[in-house]
Design an enzyme around this catalytic site. Structure first.
Site, short mmCIF file in Angstrom:
data_model
loop_
_atom_site.label_atom_id
_atom_site.label_comp_id
_atom_site.label_asym_id
_atom_site.label_seq_id
_atom_site.Cartn_x
_atom_site.Cartn_y
_atom_site.Cartn_z
N HIS A 165 10.82 9.71 69.34
CA HIS A 165 10.47 8.09 69.77
C HIS A 165 12.38 7.50 69.81
O HIS A 165 12.84 7.11 70.04
CB HIS A 165 9.96 7.77 68.31
CG HIS A 165 9.75 6.48 67.90
ND1 HIS A 165 9.58 5.41 68.93
CD2 HIS A 165 10.96 5.72 67.52
CE1 HIS A 165 9.66 4.21 68.48
NE2 HIS A 165 10.87 4.14 67.46
N ARG A 216 6.03 9.90 76.90
CA ARG A 216 7.75 9.58 75.95
C ARG A 216 7.40 11.22 76.11
O ARG A 216 7.63 12.05 75.25
CB ARG A 216 7.66 8.71 74.50
CG ARG A 216 8.44 8.52 74.05
CD ARG A 216 8.38 8.41 72.39
NE ARG A 216 8.46 9.15 71.67
CZ ARG A 216 7.20 9.52 70.68
NH1 ARG A 216 7.10 8.68 70.00
NH2 ARG A 216 7.18 11.14 69.91
N TYR A 252 4.48 16.44 64.69
CA TYR A 252 2.70 15.46 64.98
C TYR A 252 2.49 15.28 65.95
O TYR A 252 1.17 14.43 66.74
CB TYR A 252 3.19 13.77 64.23
CG TYR A 252 4.43 12.80 64.98
CD1 TYR A 252 4.18 12.78 66.71
CD2 TYR A 252 4.85 12.90 64.74
CE1 TYR A 252 4.84 12.22 67.36
CE2 TYR A 252 6.19 12.24 65.23
CZ TYR A 252 6.14 12.07 67.11
OH TYR A 252 7.25 11.30 67.09
C1 LIG Z 1 6.88 -5.62 63.68
C2 LIG Z 1 7.87 -4.20 63.89
N1 LIG Z 1 6.92 -3.33 62.64
C3 LIG Z 1 7.57 -1.87 62.87
C4 LIG Z 1 8.12 -2.14 63.12
C5 LIG Z 1 8.67 -0.24 63.67
N2 LIG Z 1 8.96 0.21 64.83
C6 LIG Z 1 9.42 0.40 66.27
S1 LIG Z 1 9.28 1.28 67.16
C7 LIG Z 1 7.70 1.59 66.11
C8 LIG Z 1 6.54 2.10 67.40
C9 LIG Z 1 6.45 1.07 68.39
O1 LIG Z 1 5.30 2.52 69.66
P1 LIG Z 1 4.77 1.18 71.05
O2 LIG Z 1 5.00 -0.27 70.75
O3 LIG Z 1 3.83 2.13 71.46
O4 LIG Z 1 6.31 1.49 71.94
P2 LIG Z 1 7.57 2.75 72.06
O5 LIG Z 1 8.47 3.05 70.59
O6 LIG Z 1 6.29 3.45 72.23
O7 LIG Z 1 7.66 2.69 73.77
C10 LIG Z 1 7.81 0.83 65.66
C11 LIG Z 1 6.64 1.42 63.72
C12 LIG Z 1 9.09 -2.40 63.93
N3 LIG Z 1 10.04 -2.13 64.82
N4 LIG Z 1 8.06 -3.29 64.56
#
Ligand SMILES: Cc1ncc(C[n+]2csc(CCOP(=O)(O)OP(=O)(O)O)c2C)c(N)n1
Ligand SMILES: Cc1ncc(C[n+]2csc(CCOP(=O)(O)OP(=O)(O)O)c2C)c(N)n1
Ligand SMILES: [Mg+2]
Ligand SMILES: [Mg+2]
Lengths: 339, 406, 339, 406
Positions: D304, D300, D313
């Site tokens: 985010h 990425r 971080y």
């Molecule tokens: C059930 C849930 N918990 C927390 C969140 C908040 N949140 C949104 S994206 C994210 C991180 C996701 O990381 P990853 O699965 O690696 O996907 P990326 O964003 O890196 O594409 C979090 C904690 C959420 N959307 N859904």
């Protein structure tokens, strides 16, 4: 007549300092962690990042990685392991990143967190806090603006509280952490930046008590969390028109402390319950049901409710229409007085 | 079955997956033969015929087991089975609302339970009456759950045996958190000094439970935090009416491969093997090498609960085949063959179990009903005027209540 | 005056046959599967075993294993895959084995099932049914006697219904399956063996309508699910004392159909809401809140509630005290009439 | 890293587990080098330097890819990146409430998306703007989500591209169910006749998502029902502020081993390799050999979301190191080296992306706000008088409302 008593706490206000609701929570968490080494903070991104709202900012740096845990990404895991840590004697403070993401952890909350003390007939205590930033008004995408408090208020065995201002935030988070019962702690995310005068030497108001924030005699507004400011603003506007509204902050959403509400309604004869959550089978329903029973002969108009609609939280361009605001509150006051 | 690759390519075909995932009677039997023959992956120290077979890896974990110890394990199993049968009878006689039989899983539970040290913690599911026994929780303390007078009357902290958990999978995360706590307190990996400074946790769940998200999240948390946690999965072949094939393509012990910790399949009807493998796993955890997954391959010889009717979904041949692998019989044969037990021994155990059953029954039929106010007690640790008011409301109502005559 | 109208359906009652509530559900499911090949049944032990209550008895044998699925043991998986099957065009009927086990699937229900039609602005329909045997009174262990309906009634986007008798059971399950919205279908497990006279040729009562089951003028009893029989019995007993109570079966718990309740209360002036669920922030709260607003001038006494207590469901030896019964209902009627 | 055994024995020690699970800057860099060097497990067809390397297993899946096709993939990536950057700018300028950048993940998403056939179904997470592009969902259709006017305006059934799912993991189970449906309808494993009679589904999720119970349950359902489902995990190294080490001990593609289906790690910054591996996986599924897990190892490169601040971080060296592995650059170099593209080609693409960006901006700034009644529309498929009443109540209130003057 209309005396704002918000932010007044008994005791000296000498050392009072200006803070925001979010900063107060951070200070309160820090104070709790300093006071008790068994207090640990856990959740997604609560460490290095300090949480997406920075409520845990700096805590991992100062208390270390085994007291502030960046957990794997799963809410059932966060709650479920916190239960185990609490059984072991820790006092976990879990952060749920947004209201809409508490549901994967719902089973652990309803089936274990709420019941373990009862199931063990008091042999096992669960002193844990689950922090949930809640409510809308911040222009967010889906699942980031919900008000799920009713689900927990309906669940026996939980204590559910919501803070509404910077002063309460500082004390209530510490009181919740000190409480030997599991506490669902709702934070009005749209108010994180609201300022208040905090006096760390003052004597805090009891955690599980509703509170009259503004005295009045024409009608009573009962609310909590983000809508408290809305109601105080409405009361201010009403005052200019010579109408004095009493404003009560529930603070504790379950088990409810409605004595101050009954007392108030017996004086004003009129009640408007204000909440962001959808109306059907909600906290506003419970307040209305209790008040119509307790104050049957005092009510000069039915208890009215100003709430979110019975829809999923809408796309943010529509949230202004979804959320109760000063005008909708005063509109309800008009309706009540015209009854 | 040891390599996933052999499993990843089911033949193409028009048959809907649902059928592909259904075990035929033949498959069930085939699966059975696979196990009775054991095979490299199944750790077995005592054959169904009671012969002690060598195992380079695990013998050392039971090297200190004396004939007396083995008699002790035998006694545990006999008494636990007897208590189980007595409770089953008590249910039939209306003294219990329901009973959850452990029949057939005695070796898995006694072997695991006896591997635990006093300072270790255990999180049971709802069928672990044998483990309860090893933690000093008396069968009497279990009765309230099934008679409907309480939710378990033992002290989970004093006995280091958590309350039963009925919501499938929940306890796995609770155990992971507890084990994290042991680690955070520095109770893991201590070298020298008091070895008992080291602790571990064991959590019990079934084959069906492995499908639950909570069990997966327990695997994730325990592995990421190096928690001293032994995942003890009793694969008793059935989740109520559903065979293990409904939950997984692979032997369950292999699930651990995807998380990066060891998984071992042990003959769950072999108390010695289960003791050995459990001791090994707990040691690994105490030394900071946790978590570890153990799949105890066993069989639920009775119904799921007293309200279940297995004839609706499984073949009686299956039960017959497993009877030949009875966990208690093989120890009895072994003790006799090596003349490690004489008739007096077996008689004394008979007497002990008669006494246990009689006391259990006596206790059960005399259990008092809880008073109405119990409903409101200990819901919160701190005062709750709201509940006190509801309690008083009920008591007042019941008092002013002239025997239902309206 | 007191006319029992239970089990009357318009149309001929010639072919009427005696059945039980549980058997009616089985017949209804069978009829729905015969009528539409896209209807599939899925859940734990619903196949060979026919479900722990035998509600799906014989269906796998007759419709095959790809229309009646014994699923892996995980409720989020059951609901989550049913959503995908519904998107694909199937009409899944999920069985949750017991009320207390719906919570692992709560996230999928609240986040996806309730919202997908809205999120897609109608482009994606979710015609799925989630069957939940609910309530106590069967002497079961923990988690097997709960009444979680309020959680779903508070969730916008869901339709929540509860059947109370053998005739409704047969029709309502078929109507729920035909409905293009997701329907939470609550079954009063303690009433599975209650008999009724079913006429398969009769015209069914509309699914989303509350229904007056017994006319009366002294006071109104509003209830649903397992408490309907309790209230009818109470009304019968009251009749012998010359008191005629009106009994209304809500049938649809969300969105509620309260018009018949308002109409009734305007006549009787008194309302008692009866439900097994804990009282705080429950369906009974909503009914009371709505009625006190709509019928403010008609109420001669406050809306009273006879409910479970705000405790976890107790060990079964205590459930008799926990559950509302005929006496507690009549006690409330006395209180209302004495107001 | 390929064998779990190497992972199951962290050294005993007093250090609390929490630290053991924290990556140091050194570890992060080490992890990086491991990848840039590739290694047996990483499927790569185009090196960061744009050199085509042979791969015995996967070459055949892109044997038919012509220079024109490669130019097409390049064009896809450039346009998708341009749209992403434009949306990022639109957010900065207050035209969008938030934006979720895909910067750096273009190859993973275009490679996967272009492997899908029209009859296949895709379930995205919330970052799959590149996959959306390949399904014919215009960037304009995504804007409503981020501007707050709707939750996605495309037709999920017509485009066979489901709505974005924000609750982490939910879509994996929904996709498993959809794929089960494909199988139940006999759309899998058809030999002969119309090959397009066969269908498959692909579901997208991140490294962090792998910890969620729903993703595990998706693995269980898909494997038990032989569902034609490709689990496409974009491991972009971060879940907001948490590195992958917080979610797992092992490379994520190995998670599949525990369930009995294949898992492959592909260079997610290599569009050709991702295309090849995705085609293989989809074919396996269409023939009834599903499910399959693909871990696309990528990065990425931006925050985010536009509200995130990565400087809190992660190290900037990390980003710099990944810039050397840019997914678009390596294709550009390859096209030039083999003289498969001249300046006109690059100019035309420049022009196309300028036009795309301009149109996107034009569309965005002119998006109308939804009317209040939209809040109540389509909540139910069948009539809802209750909601109609609430809608009318609101409209009446707004009508009778003289501009807020009370
Ligand atoms: C059930 C849930 N918990 C927390 C969140 C908040 N949140 C949104 S994206 C994210 C991180 C996701 O990381 P990853 O699965 O690696 O996907 P990326 O964003 O890196 O594409 C979090 C904690 C959420 N959307 N859904
Ligand atoms: C979350 C949840 N869903 C369903 C049930 C009902 N239920 C009780 S036991 C059981 C089967 C469990 O099988 P397994 O995990 O193999 O354990 P076993 O009973 O065989 O020991 C089911 C479905 C439950 N208790 N919890
Ligand atoms: Mg089992
Ligand atoms: Mg990621």
């Amino acid at each position: 007549m209309a005396t704002p008593v918000l932010n007044k706490t008994s005791g000296s206000t000498s050392a009072a300092q200006t803070t925001t609701l979010g900063k107060s929570l951070n200070m309160g968490l820090r104070a709790a962690m300093e006071a008790d080494p068994r207090v640990i903070v856990m959740g997604e991104d609560v460490g290095k990042l300090g949480g997406v709202f920075r409520i845990t900012d700096g805590l991992q740096k100062d208390f270390g990685e085994h007291r502030v845990l960046d957990t794997p990404l799963a809410e059932s895991g966060i709650i479920g392991t916190a239960v185990g840590l609490a059984i072991r004697g820790f006092r976990p403070v879990c952060e749920i990143q947004f209201d809409g993401f508490v549901f994967p952890g719902f089973d652990q909350i309803v089936s274990q967190v709420a019941k373990l003390h009862y199931r063990s007939q008091g042999k096992v205590k669960l002193p844990m806090v689950i922090r949930i930033p809640f409510g809308g008004g911040i222009g967010a995408v889906e699942h980031h603006s919900e008000s799920p408090e009713a689900y927990f208020a309906h669940t026996a065995g939980l204590r559910v509280v919501a803070c509404s201002n910077a002063v309460d935030a500082y004390w209530m988070i510490q009181q919740a952490i000190q409480c030997d019962d599991p506490v669902l702690f709702f934070e009005p995310k749209r108010r994180y930046y609201e300022k208040g005068q905090l006096d760390p030497d003052a004597t805090p108001y009891p955690l599980f008590s509703s509170r009259v924030l503004r005295k009045g005699d024409a009608a009573t507004l009962v609310t909590y969390g983000p809508m408290v400011k809305t109601c105080l603003d409405a009361a201010g506007a009403a005052a200019e028109e010579g109408r004095s509204l009493e404003v009560i902050d529930l603070r504790v959403l379950s088990p409810m402390d409605l004595a101050p509400v009954f007392e108030s309604v017996r004086r004003t004869g009129r009640l408007i319950v204000v909440s962001e959550a959808p109306r059907e089978t909600s906290l506003s329903s419970e307040v209305a049901a209790r008040v119509q029973e307790e104050c049957f002969y005092s009510l000069e108009a039915p208890v009215l409710r100003v709430t979110g609609y019975d829809t999923p939280y809408p796309p943010s361009k529509l949230e202004e229409e979804f959320l109760p605001d000063l005008d909708r509150v005063l509109h309800a006051v008009d309706r009540s007085l015209a009854w | 079955m040891s390599s996933p690759e052999q499993w990843t390519h089911p033949e193409p075909g028009d048959a809907p997956a649902a059928t592909a995932a259904t075990p035929t009677a033949e498959q069930v039997i085939a699966g059975l033969r696979a196990t009775s023959e054991g095979g490299a992956e199944l750790v077995q120290l005592l054959t169904p015929e009671g012969e002690r077979v060598e195992n380079a890896e695990f013998d050392r974990y039971v090297a200190d087991v004396t004939a007396e110890d083995l008699r002790g394990l035998y006694r545990d199993m006999v008494l636990v089975r007897r208590a189980d049968r007595e409770c089953n009878a008590l249910q039939r006689q209306g003294q219990l609302g329901i009973w959850v039989p452990l029949l057939g899983q005695e070796a898995a539970q006694i072997g695991a339970g006896r591997a635990l040290k006093p300072q270790d913690m255990a999180f049971p599911s709802y069928r672990e009456h044998g483990v309860a026994w090893t933690r000093g929780v008396r069968p009497e303390d279990l009765l309230g759950i099934f008679r409907g007078t309480d939710n378990g009357s033992w002290d989970p902290l004093a006995t280091r045996f958590h309350l039963y958990t009925i919501v499938i999978g929940n306890q796995v995360l609770n155990a992971a958190g507890y084990a994290m706590g042991q680690r955070f307190e520095g109770r893991v990996g201590n070298t020298g000094g008091d070895p008992d400074a080291n602790e571990a946790t064991m959590v019990f769940f079934g084959d069906g439970a492995t499908s639950q998200g909570d069990v997966h999240e327990g695997f994730v948390w325990a592995s990421v935090y190096d928690a001293p946690l032994v995942f003890f999965c009793q694969n008793n072949q059935w989740a109520i009416s559903e065979p293990t094939e409904r939950q997984t393509r692979l032997p369950l012990y292999q699930r651990a491969r995807g998380y990066g910790f060891p998984g071992v399949r042990v003959d769950g009807n072999d108390v010695l093997a289960t003791l050995a493998v459990s001791r090994w796993a707990l040691d690994e955890c105490r030394h900071g090498n946790g978590p570890v997954l153990i799949e105890a391959y066993t069989y639920r010889m009775d119904a799921h609960t007293t309200t279940d009717d297995p004839t609706r979904y499984r073949l009686s041949d299956e039960l017959e085949a497993w009877k030949l692998k009875d966990p208690i019989e093989r120890v009895r044969v072994n003790l006799i063959r090596h003349e490690h037990a004489d008739q007096d021994f077996f008689d004394s155990i008979q007497a002990d179990s008669d006494r246990l059953a009689a006391e259990l029954r006596e206790f059960c039929v005399n259990m008092p009903d809880p008073p109405p106010e119990r409903m409101f007690s200990k819901i919160y640790a701190e005062p709750s005027p709201q509940l006190d008011a509801q309690r008083d409301e009920l008591l007042e109502y019941l008092a002013g209540f002239s025997g239902g005559a309206h």
